[in-house]
Design a protein around this motif. Structure first.
Motif, short mmCIF file in Angstrom:
data_model
loop_
_atom_site.label_atom_id
_atom_site.label_comp_id
_atom_site.label_asym_id
_atom_site.label_seq_id
_atom_site.Cartn_x
_atom_site.Cartn_y
_atom_site.Cartn_z
N ILE A 27 10.53 7.49 -8.65
CA ILE A 27 11.02 8.20 -7.28
C ILE A 27 10.67 9.63 -7.24
CG2 ILE A 27 13.16 8.78 -6.19
CD1 ILE A 27 14.51 6.42 -7.18
N VAL A 30 6.91 10.07 -5.74
CA VAL A 30 6.68 8.95 -4.85
C VAL A 30 5.49 9.87 -3.98
CG1 VAL A 30 8.40 10.22 -3.09
CG2 VAL A 30 7.56 7.84 -2.83
N ARG A 37 2.73 3.31 -9.92
CA ARG A 37 4.14 3.23 -10.25
C ARG A 37 4.32 2.69 -11.76
NH1 ARG A 37 6.02 -2.02 -9.00
NH2 ARG A 37 4.16 -3.26 -8.36
N GLN A 586 -2.53 0.73 -2.50
CA GLN A 586 -1.17 1.03 -2.50
C GLN A 586 0.03 -0.13 -2.49
OE1 GLN A 586 0.54 4.21 -1.56
NE2 GLN A 586 -0.84 4.73 -2.74
N SER A 587 -0.39 -1.38 -2.12
CA SER A 587 0.65 -2.53 -2.22
C SER A 587 0.74 -2.61 -3.71
CB SER A 587 0.13 -3.47 -1.17
OG SER A 587 -1.05 -4.23 -2.27
N GLY A 590 1.63 1.42 -5.30
CA GLY A 590 2.47 2.44 -4.79
C GLY A 590 4.00 2.22 -4.95
N VAL A 591 4.53 3.21 -4.67
CA VAL A 591 6.05 3.51 -5.10
C VAL A 591 6.76 3.21 -3.67
CG1 VAL A 591 8.03 4.87 -5.22
CG2 VAL A 591 5.91 5.11 -6.88
N ASN A 592 7.81 2.18 -3.58
CA ASN A 592 8.53 1.96 -2.54
C ASN A 592 9.73 2.42 -2.60
OD1 ASN A 592 10.21 0.38 -0.52
ND2 ASN A 592 8.44 -0.70 0.02
N LEU A 593 10.47 3.32 -1.96
CA LEU A 593 11.67 3.98 -2.20
C LEU A 593 12.78 3.12 -2.15
CD1 LEU A 593 11.22 7.54 -0.60
CD2 LEU A 593 11.47 6.98 -3.03
N ASP A 594 12.65 1.99 -1.19
CA ASP A 594 13.84 0.89 -1.02
C ASP A 594 13.69 0.17 -2.34
OD1 ASP A 594 13.12 0.82 2.63
OD2 ASP A 594 14.37 1.99 1.32
N GLU A 595 12.76 -0.21 -2.84
CA GLU A 595 12.32 -1.08 -4.10
C GLU A 595 13.10 -0.29 -5.33
OE1 GLU A 595 8.86 -3.55 -5.71
OE2 GLU A 595 8.58 -1.41 -5.59
N ALA A 597 15.39 1.98 -5.08
CA ALA A 597 16.62 2.29 -4.85
C ALA A 597 17.32 0.92 -5.73
CB ALA A 597 17.09 2.22 -3.55
N ALA A 598 16.81 -0.08 -5.18
CA ALA A 598 17.47 -1.51 -5.72
C ALA A 598 17.21 -1.53 -7.03
CB ALA A 598 16.53 -2.57 -5.03
#
Lengths: 629, 401
Positions: A27, A30, A37, A586-587, A590-595, A597-598
Motif C-alpha cells: 500500500i 502504490v 507487488r 501492471q495487471s 501492479g498494486v490494486n488498493l482495493d485488493e 484493503a481486502a
C-alpha cells in the motif's frame, strides 16, 4: 503439548504479522515507479510424528515473492524503446513542420517575388527602381534560404544536445545497474531474493530502454547483462562501459556513436535505426530527416541560382558590359574516409544544375573502377577514370590519387543553401539587354521583320561578329559573316529560328529578293529587355529536376508534411502499444488498493485468530497449573 | 484481468488529455478559420496551396504587365492618330496647291505651311513613351530616333520590339518600329511609280497608272521616250533593265493610254521632243522625303510652265496616300493589340477568381462542420471528466469501518 500450541499460535501470529507488513509495504508503495507487488508465501511447517499421526507444527513464511512476468517486462522495454523513438522523431518533425510551413514569409513567397520582379523589369527595363527591386528580391531569396537552413542547423544542434543528454542518462543508469548487479549478487548469497533491489534494477533498465533499446541476458549469479542498440555490451556484471556521440569521422555532417570500453573505443556507426529508443530518434532526425530537407533546399537553391547566373552572364548591362554572377554559390564539399591510404583530394563542380538530385553520395575506388553511389536510393554509377559525371555534377581528382579501397563522402547539394548570397547591389549592372541585335535594312522591299532574338548561355567567340542574311527568294537566303561558314541557299520559314554564332533569330513576314537582315553588336541597352524576358522565363521553366521552382518547393513542403504526419501516426500507434504493454505488466505486478484493503482485512483476522490460539494455549497452561493444587 | 490502481488513473487521465488536445485543435481551427495548422494535417493540400499561391502572385504580376503594355499601345495609337491628322492636313494643302490659278508666291506660302507640318511630324515621330524612352525608338532611349541633318531625316534607332509577357502564354510587342512606320512606306501605287524627268520641257503630264494585267508585270524599269511634237508626236516604250524596246514610234494624241507590260498608264498634255517619263517598280520612301519633295516642287519657280508642278504634286499625293494608308494600318494594329489585351485581361480576372476559390477550398474550414465537431468533442470531454470523478470516488476503504 501446550508449548506446541503456543509455538503454533506464535508461528501463525508471526506469519500474519509478516503478511500484514508486506500488505502495508504494497500500500505504501502504490505509487512507486517500477514497484512490483510483493506477497508472502506461506508453507506449513515440518510435521512431527506423534504416534497417532503427523502433528502439524504451524506455518513458516518461506519467502516474500515479487509478482514478476519476464515476458511482460520484456514487452514493456521493447515497446518503450519503440514509442520513445517514434515520439522523439514526431516532436522534431513537428518543429521542422512549423519552420517550413509559414506561407507568407517563407522560401515559396521569395521565389515568387524574384521571378515576378524579373517580369516587372522586363516591362520597364530602364527603370532603376525596378532593377533595384529585383536585386532586393534576389537578396531576400538568398536570405530566406540561409535563414531556413540555419534554423534547421539549430534544430540539428538541439538534437545533438538532446543526444548527449540522453547518452549521459544511459551512462549514469548503466553505472547504477552495474552497482546494483553486485549488490544483488551479494544479497542472493543469503538464499533470498532482494525484491526491492531487483525492482530498482528493473526501473533503471526501463529508464535505459527509454533512451536506447536493450536486450537482457542473465548471468547466472543473479546479475543481468545489459546489451544496448545492436548488441553492444553496456553492463556486464558489475562492469560498465559508456556511450558518447561524435562527428562521424568519414562524413562531418553526420553524428555517430562510440562505445568507450576499458579496452578502447568501438565505433558504432551513424545509422540510428540500429540503436532504438530516443537515441535512434535523435540520430535519424539529425542524420536523415533534417539532412534530407537541407539537401532538398540546397538542390533547389542551386538549381535556381545556377541558370540565373548563366543567363545573366549571357546578357549585357546598361553600359554594355557583360553580366556577372547574380548569386555567389558556395563550393560543394567532399571528405576522405579516415581509413583512406591514398592522398587524393576530390573536387565537385556543377555540370547541369537541372539534373541535380537531393541526395548525398559516396565515391569508392576498388583499384579499377570509380563507383559513385547515390545514398538516397542506392543507385551506383561506375567509370574507369576521373573526371566522372553523375546527376548533373562532375567529380575530379583535384590533386593526388586514390588507392584501392579508398572512399569519399560527397555533398554536392547538402550544405550549400545557407551560403548563397546576392553578388552585387548596383542596379546599373543588372544585365537585361543582349549583346547582339538584328535589323532589317531600310531599303528592304519585302515585309520580313525581326520578331524575336535570343542568346544561348554557352559563350561563343563570334557572337557579336557582323552577319548579313541576304534573301535570294521569298523562301531562301544566303548568310555571310565570320563564324557562319558563309552558307548559301538556306531555307527561310517565317517563325522558324535561324541559328548562327550562338544567337537564335526568328523572323516574320515575306522578304523580297535582295532584302537583307543584318546582325551585329547591340548599341542600345536601355530599352532592351530581351535578357530580362529570359531571366523571368526561368521561373516557369522546369529547371529543378523536371519541375518548376514553385512545384519543387511545394513538393518539399508535401514531403515534410507527409513525414511529420507519418511520424505522428507512428508515435500514436507505438504509444498505444506501449500503453497496452504497460497495462499488461501492471495487471501482473501492479498494486490494486482495493485488493490490498481486502488483504488487510484477511491478515488482520488471521492475526486476531492466531492471537486467540495463543490465548487458548495460555488457558490450557493455566488449567494445567491449577490441576496440581 | 487485474487492473492496478495506477493503471486506472493512468488510462483515464490519458483519455482526458487526448480529448482536451482534440478540443484545443478544433478551437484553433475556429479561431483562425484555417483547416490546417501545420503541414502534417494535410500535406497534399499544403503543397497544392503553395502552388496556387504562386499562380495567384504570377497572375497579378501579369495584370501589372498588361497595364504597362496598355499604356504603351494607347500612347502609340494616339500618336499615330495625330500623325494621321498631320498628314491629312498636308494632303489638303497639296490639293489646294494644285489649283492652276495660283502664283509662285502662293505656292511658296503653301510650301511654308508644309514645312511647319513637317517639323511637327518629326516631333511626333520622336514622341516620348512616358517611361523614359521613345515610342518609335526600339531599344534606344538616350537620343531621339529621328534626326534631321539638312537634307534628310534619318532613323538612328533599332528594330527592338519591346516584347512584354501579358499572360503566362502570351507575349506581345509593345513597340512600333519607327523604321516600319515612317521609313518603309512604298511609293507610287505600291507596285510601281511613275515620274516625269526633271529635264522635260513640254507640258506632258503622266498619271499614277493602274495594273492592267497582274500576270504580265515584270518588275523591270521602263522609260517612255517622246519624239517630235504636236501632230507628229510619237513615243517609244523601252525596258531599261534589259535594254530592249517594247514598242517604238507609236503616234501620240493626248490623252493617250500607254501600253507598258501589265500596266496601263495615261499621258496627257503636250510632251516636247526628248521628254522622258519613267515607270519603275515601287521601292521604300520615308514620309519625310515625300513631304520634302512636295515642298521642293512648290518652291521651285515655274517660269510660267506649271507642268512640273502638276507632275510633282501628283507623285507626292500618291506617296502621301500610301503614307496615310500605312499609318492607318499601324493604328489598326495598335487597336487590335489593345483589344486582345482587354480579352487577356478578362481571362486573367476570371482566373484570379478561380484560383482564389480553389485556394479557399483547400485552406479554409467549413464552419458548420467544425462547429458541430467542436460540440461533440466538448461533450466527450465532459463525459470523460464526469466518469473519472465517479471512478476515483469508489474505494473499498470507504466501506471498511
Amino acid at each position: 503439548m501446550s508449548s506446541g500450541i503456543l509455538s503454533v499460535g506464535a508461528s501463525g501470529l508471526t506469519a500474519a504479522y509478516t503478511a500484514l507488513q508486506t500488505t502495508g509495504h504494497n500500500i505504501a508503495n502504490v505509487s512507486t515507479p517500477g514497484y512490483k507487488r510483493q506477497s508472502v508465501v506461506q508453507t506449513a511447517a515440518e510435521p512431527q510424528f506423534a504416534g497417532a499421526g503427523f502433528m502439524g507444527n504451524g506455518v513458516t513464511v518461506s519467502t516474500i515473492s515479487r509478482a514478476f512476468s519476464e515476458l511482460a517486462t520484456r514487452e514493456v522495454n521493447r515497446a518503450t524503446s519503440r514509442a520513445s523513438e517514434a515520439e522523439t522523431q514526431a516532436a522534431y518533425l513537428k518543429r521542422l513542420d512549423s519552420l517550413m510551413g509559414n506561407a507568407d514569409t517563407g522560401i515559396g513567397a521569395a521565389i515568387d517575388n524574384l521571378f515576378n520582379s524579373a517580369q516587372s523589369m522586363s516591362a520597364q527595363p530602364s527603370s532603376t527602381g525596378q532593377r533595384q527591386a529585383f536585386l532586393n528580391d534576389a537578396r531576400n531569396l538568398a536570405t530566406s534560404f540561409s535563414e531556413t537552413v540555419d534554423s534547421i542547423n539549430l534544430l540539428k544542434d538541439t538534437s545533438v544536445r538532446d543526444l548527449t543528454q540522453s547518452l549521459k542518462n544511459v551512462n549514469e543508469l548503466g553505472k547504477q545497474v552495474a552497482s546494483l548487479n553486485s549488490r544483488i549478487t551479494l544479497a542472493l548469497a543469503s538464499g533470498q531474493k532482494p525484491n526491492d533491489l531487483m525492482d530498482q534494477r528493473d526501473n533503471m533498465i526501463q529508464g535505459i530502454a527509454n533512451e536506447i533499446s536493450v536486450t537482457l541476458t542473465p548471468q547466472g549469479d543473479g546479475a543481468l547483462n545489459v546489451l544496448v542498440g545492436n548488441g553492444q555490451p553496456l553492463v556486464v556484471g558489475d562492469r560498465f562501459s559508456t556511450l558518447a556521440a561524435t562527428t562521424d569521422p568519414n562524413d562531418p555532417s553526420k553524428i555517430s556513436m562510440i562505445m568507450i570500453t576499458p579496452t578502447g573505443n568501438v565505433q558504432l556507426g551513424s545509422d540510428g535505426s540500429l540503436m532504438g529508443g530516443k537515441v535512434a530518434g535523435l540520430m535519424n532526425v539529425h542524420n536523415r530527416d533534417l539532412a534530407d530537407v537541407q539537401a532538398q533546399l540546397g538542390r533547389l537553391a542551386i538549381a535556381i541560382a545556377t541558370p540565373m547566373n548563366a543567363q545573366h552572364q549571357a546578357g549585357v548591362d546598361l553600359s554594355g558590359g557583360n553580366g556577372s554572377n547574380l548569386f555567389n554559390i558556395p563550393a560543394a564539399t567532399a571528405d576522405a574516409f579516415v581509413a583512406n591510404t591514398g592522398n587524393a583530394a576530390i573536387g565537385i563542380t556543377i555540370a547541369d544544375a537541372s539534373q541535380l538530385k537531393a541526395s548525398d553520395y559516396r565515391l569508392d575506388f576498388d583499384g579499377t573502377n570509380y563507383s559513385t553511389t547515390r545514398l538516397s536510393d542506392g543507385t551506383v554509377q561506375s567509370s574507369t577514370t576521373l573526371p566522372a559525371t553523375m546527376d548533373g555534377f562532375s567529380l575530379n581528382a583535384a590533386s593526388g590519387a586514390m588507392n584501392a579501397g579508398d572512399s569519399f563522402s560527397l555533398r554536392p547539394v547538402s550544405t550549400r543553401a545557407n551560403g548563397i548570397t546576392a553578388a552585387f547591389n548596383d542596379p546599373t549592372k543588372v544585365a537585361l539587354a543582349q549583346p547582339v541585335a538584328a535589323k532589317a535594312t531600310l531599303t528592304n522591299a519585302g515585309s520580313a521583320t525581326v520578331q524575336s532574338m535570343s542568346v544561348g548561355t554557352t559563350a561563343n567567340a563570334n557572337l557579336t561578329q557582323p552577319v548579313t542574311l541576304t534573301f535570294t527568294a521569298a523562301g531562301s537566303f544566303d548568310v555571310a559573316g565570320t563564324g557562319t561558314g558563309n552558307l548559301t541557299g538556306q531555307t527561310y520559314t517565317p517563325g522558324t529560328a535561324i541559328n548562327f554564332n550562338g544567337w537564335s533569330l526568328t523572323l516574320f513576314g515575306t522578304p523580297r529578293p535582295g532584302d537583307t537582315i543584318t546582325v551585329g553588336a547591340n548599341a542600345n541597352f536601355a530599352g532592351d529587355n530581351r535578357n530580362a524576358l529570359s531571366l523571368a522565363g526561368l521561373g516557369s521553366a522546369r529547371i529543378v529536376d523536371g519541375q518548376t521552382p514553385a512545384q519543387n518547393f511545394a513538393a518539399t513542403l508535401a514531403s515534410v508534411g507527409g513525414q511529420a504526419r507519418a511520424a505522428n501516426f507512428d508515435s500514436t500507434v507505438q504509444g498505444a502499444i506501449r500503453d497496452d504493454a504497460v497495462a499488461a505488466e501492471q495487471s501482473v505486478t501492479g498494486v490494486n488498493l482495493d485488493e490490498e484493503a481486502a488483504n488487510l482485512m484477511r491478515y488482520q483476522q488471521a492475526y486476531q485468530a492466531a492471537a486467540k490460539v495463543i490465548a487458548a494455549a495460555q488457558t490450557v497452561f493455566d488449567t494445567l497449573l491449577n490441576m496440581g493444587r | 484481468m487485474r487492473i492496478s490502481t495506477n493503471q486506472m488513473y493512468r488510462a483515464t487521465s490519458a483519455t482526458i488529455s487526448n480529448k482536451q488536445a482534440d478540443l484545443a485543435q478544433l478551437q484553433n481551427q475556429l479561431a483562425t478559420g484555417k483547416r490546417s495548422a501545420s503541414l502534417a494535417d494535410d500535406p497534399a493540400a499544403a503543397a497544392g496551396a503553395s502552388v496556387l499561391r504562386s499562380d495567384l502572385a504570377a497572375n497579378s504580376q501579369f495584370e501589372q504587365n498588361r497595364q504597362i503594355a496598355q499604356q504603351r499601345l494607347s500612347f502609340a495609337e494616339n500618336t499615330l492618330g495625330s500623325v494621321s491628322d498631320n498628314l491629312q492636313t498636308a494632303r489638303d494643302q497639296l490639293i489646294a496647291a494644285g489649283n492652276g490659278s495660283l502664283s509662285d508666291l502662293d505656292r511658296k506660302t503653301i510650301a511654308g505651311q508644309l514645312r511647319q507640318g513637317l517639323a511637327t511630324l518629326v516631333g511626333l515621330a520622336n514622341s516620348a513613351d512616358g517611361q523614359g524612352g521613345y515610342l518609335f525608338g526600339g531599344y534606344r532611349e538616350d537620343t531621339p530616333p529621328f534626326v534631321e541633318n539638312g537634307a534628310a531625316v534619318n532613323y538612328v534607332a533599332d528594330d527592338g520590339a519591346r516584347v512584354i509577357n501579358v499572360s503566362s502564354t502570351r507575349s506581345m510587342e509593345t513597340a512600333f518600329n519607327g523604321a516600319d512606320v515612317f521609313m518603309r512606306i512604298p511609293n507610287g501605287n505600291g507596285l510601281f511609280v511613275s515620274a516625269a524627268n526633271s529635264a522635260n520641257t513640254g507640258s506632258g503630264i503622266i498619271d499614277s497608272g493602274r495594273v492592267a494585267n497582274p500576270a504580265a508585270l515584270t518588275g523591270n524599269n521602263y522609260e517612255i521616250r517622246f519624239q517630235g511634237s504636236g501632230s507628229t508626236s510619237t513615243y517609244d516604250v523601252w525596258d531599261t533593265t534589259t535594254n530592249t524596246a517594247i514598242s517604238t514610234g507609236t503616234p501620240f494624241t493626248a490623252p493617250a493610254s500607254i501600253a507598258v507590260p501589265g500596266i496601263s498608264i495615261n499621258v496627257d498634255g503636250a510632251p516636247a521632243n526628248g521628254d522622258k517619263f519613267s515607270v519603275l517598280p515601287s521601292g521604300n520612301q520615308d514620309v519625310f522625303k515625300t513631304l520634302r519633295d512636295a515642298i521642293a516642287v512648290l518652291e521651285t519657280p515655274t517660269n510660267g510652265n506649271v507642268t512640273a508642278v502638276a507632275n510633282g504634286l501628283r507623285a507626292s499625293l500618291a506617296n502621301l496616300d500610301q503614307a496615310l494608308n500605312h499609318i492607318s494600318d499601324g493604328r489598326g494594329a495598335a487597336g487590335a493589340r489593345l483589344n486582345e489585351l482587354d480579352q487577356v485581361g478578362v481571362l486573367g480576372s476570371s482566373r484570379d477568381v478561380d484560383l482564389k476559390g480553389t485556394l479557399s477550398k483547400l485552406e479554409d474550414i467549413d464552419y458548420v462542420k467544425t462547429i458541430s465537431d467542436f460540440t461533440v468533442t466538448q461533450t466527450g470531454v465532459q463525459a470523460a471528466l464526469a466518469s473519472y470523478a465517479k471512478i476515483s470516488q469508489t474505494s473499498l476503504f470507504d466501506y471498511l469501518r
